[in-house]
Design a protein around this motif. Sequence first.
Motif, PDB file in Angstrom:
ATOM      1  N   PHE A 142     139.541 -48.195  90.065  1.00  0.00           N
ATOM      2  CA  PHE A 142     140.140 -47.990  91.384  1.00  0.00           C
ATOM      3  C   PHE A 142     140.501 -46.515  91.591  1.00  0.00           C
ATOM      4  N   THR A 151     139.070 -43.980  94.467  1.00  0.00           N
ATOM      5  CA  THR A 151     139.943 -43.662  95.595  1.00  0.00           C
ATOM      6  C   THR A 151     140.517 -42.253  95.545  1.00  0.00           C
ATOM      7  N   LEU A 181     145.054 -51.663  95.488  1.00  0.00           N
ATOM      8  CA  LEU A 181     143.896 -52.111  94.701  1.00  0.00           C
ATOM      9  C   LEU A 181     143.216 -53.306  95.369  1.00  0.00           C
ATOM     10  N   TRP A 201     141.200 -52.091  98.229  1.00  0.00           N
ATOM     11  CA  TRP A 201     140.005 -51.417  97.726  1.00  0.00           C
ATOM     12  C   TRP A 201     138.916 -52.445  97.378  1.00  0.00           C
TER      13      TRP A 201
END
Length: 173
Positions: free
Chosen positions: A23, A27, A167, A170
């Motif tokens: 993640f 990101t 998360l 995402w």
Amino acid sequence: MDLERAETVSLLLGQEFLTWLWFASETSNGLFRTKEGEAFSVTVEQKVSVQGGEGEARETAVCSGPMAELREARMGLRNGKKVNKAKVRVERDEVSWQVLLDAANFTLQGLKTPKVEMKLEEGEDPDGRILEKIYLLEKCMDYLDLVYARFLDLRFSPRWKDETEHLRRWLEV
């Protein structure tokens, strides 16, 4: 705490770490800093293995390939599987390492360091090349230790709830 419970907790923490690292890799470009302010990145790439179920019902999906988008692995995460192995690239400036991280026992597999020229010039210390290789191994492990410490700090703080929400979003993309 008995040994079986400790192994289970260790596995779950390792899986959470690899999931969080993937993640963070996507990101925030996996950017991290040492205490001295040195910037480096840790990114998940090329190979991710996700696993779900227990015992004989355990299923594993491995996604790999050059610069793979790892769609199947992400789908596995959405369906409750957890990351159990991930290939990561650690970079600082133009220097890079690659290693496969295993969530089950926090092992590093196949660590590739930057290339060290082994040809000696006349008068050079033959131990210099070996010492350089050892330095590169230690540097990579230092970076990974810093990232893991950052994860643990976040994981056991009140900020973890917000992080898991990010998360989840995402994963939905």
